[in-house]
Design an enzyme around this catalytic site. Structure first.
Site, PDB file in Angstrom:
ATOM      1  N   GLY A   7       0.812  -1.207   0.000  1.00  0.00           N
ATOM      2  CA  GLY A   7       0.000   0.000   0.000  1.00  0.00           C
ATOM      3  C   GLY A   7       0.847   1.258   0.000  1.00  0.00           C
ATOM      4  N   ASN A   9       1.450   3.374  -2.196  1.00  0.00           N
ATOM      5  CA  ASN A   9       0.925   4.497  -2.966  1.00  0.00           C
ATOM      6  C   ASN A   9      -0.234   5.219  -2.281  1.00  0.00           C
ATOM      7  OD1 ASN A   9      -0.411   1.997  -3.450  1.00  0.00           O
ATOM      8  ND2 ASN A   9      -1.558   2.931  -5.121  1.00  0.00           N
ATOM      9  N   MET A  12      -1.265   6.872   3.787  1.00  0.00           N
ATOM     10  CA  MET A  12      -0.448   6.404   4.897  1.00  0.00           C
ATOM     11  C   MET A  12       0.825   5.739   4.397  1.00  0.00           C
ATOM     12  SD  MET A  12      -0.373   6.569   8.141  1.00  0.00           S
ATOM     13  CE  MET A  12       1.330   6.286   8.641  1.00  0.00           C
ATOM     14  N   ALA A  83      -1.209  -3.153   9.470  1.00  0.00           N
ATOM     15  CA  ALA A  83      -1.751  -1.899  10.002  1.00  0.00           C
ATOM     16  C   ALA A  83      -3.028  -1.506   9.288  1.00  0.00           C
ATOM     17  CB  ALA A  83      -0.713  -0.790   9.879  1.00  0.00           C
ATOM     18  N   THR A  84      -3.536  -2.386   8.437  1.00  0.00           N
ATOM     19  CA  THR A  84      -4.804  -2.179   7.751  1.00  0.00           C
ATOM     20  C   THR A  84      -5.945  -2.600   8.674  1.00  0.00           C
ATOM     21  OG1 THR A  84      -3.738  -2.655   5.643  1.00  0.00           O
ATOM     22  CG2 THR A  84      -6.114  -2.822   5.698  1.00  0.00           C
ATOM     23  N   THR A  85      -7.083  -1.937   8.556  1.00  0.00           N
ATOM     24  CA  THR A  85      -8.235  -2.289   9.397  1.00  0.00           C
ATOM     25  C   THR A  85      -9.443  -2.631   8.521  1.00  0.00           C
ATOM     26  OG1 THR A  85      -8.912   0.043   9.584  1.00  0.00           O
ATOM     27  CG2 THR A  85      -7.443  -0.828  11.291  1.00  0.00           C
ATOM     28  N   ASN A 109      -4.420  -0.034  15.972  1.00  0.00           N
ATOM     29  CA  ASN A 109      -3.781   1.276  16.011  1.00  0.00           C
ATOM     30  C   ASN A 109      -2.335   1.095  16.482  1.00  0.00           C
ATOM     31  OD1 ASN A 109      -2.991   4.010  17.027  1.00  0.00           O
ATOM     32  ND2 ASN A 109      -5.086   4.494  16.445  1.00  0.00           N
ATOM     33  N   HIS A 139     -12.753  10.617  12.279  1.00  0.00           N
ATOM     34  CA  HIS A 139     -11.703  10.484  11.276  1.00  0.00           C
ATOM     35  C   HIS A 139     -12.022  11.317  10.048  1.00  0.00           C
ATOM     36  CE1 HIS A 139     -10.524   6.920  13.661  1.00  0.00           C
ATOM     37  NE2 HIS A 139      -9.322   7.145  13.158  1.00  0.00           N
ATOM     38  N   LYS A 143     -11.773   7.984   5.107  1.00  0.00           N
ATOM     39  CA  LYS A 143     -11.694   6.687   5.786  1.00  0.00           C
ATOM     40  C   LYS A 143     -12.881   5.823   5.392  1.00  0.00           C
ATOM     41  CE  LYS A 143     -10.979   4.485  10.292  1.00  0.00           C
ATOM     42  NZ  LYS A 143      -9.856   3.672   9.812  1.00  0.00           N
ATOM     43  N   GLY A 149     -10.862   0.586  13.682  1.00  0.00           N
ATOM     44  CA  GLY A 149     -10.252  -0.533  14.384  1.00  0.00           C
ATOM     45  C   GLY A 149      -9.907  -0.178  15.814  1.00  0.00           C
TER      46      GLY A 149
END
Length: 247
Positions: A7, A9, A12, A83-85, A109, A139, A143, A149
């Site tokens: 991810g 690109n 985050m 770190a993806t939710t 997180n 957020h 998002k 998460g």
């Protein structure tokens, strides 16, 4: 330590890229994303032809790519920081299966402050018996998943959380019931992230809140997790509590 950015690109992913490139003991060896950007490292839109190139993958992509990520990590025996939710039940099962073969850190997180917040909520819920509990998270308008998460982490931290009915937002004419936890998601503008837990009792309110001021703290936390994961050998599912040494 050699890092593969999953991810790279995304918003985050770019923050993480810049954070790593400013460090002296980390190297980005490849990036995987939905579209190709011109970078100083090789980039790919798929793991299909990619062999083992990194010590650890840091994943800030989209949960829809979990199956492909897991297949690659298995094939190359590469450790992963996820770190993806927003994962589905099936995707979480894939992550659990992966953790039987390689080390995986999975957290809602990666902020140090948020993980301390979780511990504070856990302790407060043990002491404030009978108080009404509400969780509010805010957020940015980009998002995708709601609730966050982190909000789920906070609810799970409540003592005997499985005994509570989780109410997502409120509408209608019904009053609040006993043993409920209200969970509310706000989306707007460029809010990095705010999480607040309210304990409301008779004649008093306790509020515990964390505010993120930039996305850099998430990059720092994920790198800390990756460095820790690179130093351990046992293949299993770890959390930020393991990384930070929280009992």
């Amino acid at each position: 330590m050699r890092v593969l950015l999953s991810g790279y690109n995304g918003t985050m992913g770019q923050v993480l890229k810049n954070y790593i490139q400013d460090s002296t003991d980390l190297e980005i060896v490849a990036g995987v994303g939905r579209e190709l950007l011109e970078e100083k490292f090789p980039t790919y839109t798929s793991y299909e032809s990619l062999e083992k190139v990194a010590d650890v993958i840091i994943d800030f992509s989209h949960h829809a790519g979990t199956a492909e990520l897991v297949e690659y990590a298995k094939r190359t025996a590469t450790k992963v920081v996820i770190a993806t939710t927003g994962h589905t039940t099936e995707e979480l099962e894939l992550i659990d299966e992966l953790a039987t073969q390689v080390g995986v850190v999975y957290a809602g997180n990666y902020s140090l402050g948020v993980n301390v917040l979780v511990e504070l909520v856990k302790k407060a819920s043990e002491l404030l018996l009978g108080y009404d509990i509400e969780v509010i998270e805010k957020h940015h308008n980009k998002k995708v998943d709601a609730p966050s998460g982190t909000a789920k982490m906070l609810v799970d931290a409540v003592k005997d959380a499985e005994d509570y009915n989780r109410v997502y937002g409120r509408h209608g004419d019904m009053k609040r019931q006993e043993k409920e936890i209200g969970i509310h998601a706000v989306r707007g503008g460029t809010i990095v992230g705010e999480h607040e837990v309210i304990f409301a009792g008779e004649d008093e309110i306790i509020e515990i809140k964390h505010t993120a001021l930039s996305k850099k703290m998430f990059a720092k936390g994920s790198v800390t997790a990756a460095q820790w994961l690179n130093s351990v050998e046992e293949p299993r599912l770890y959390s930020m509590k393991d990384v930070l040494g929280i009992e």
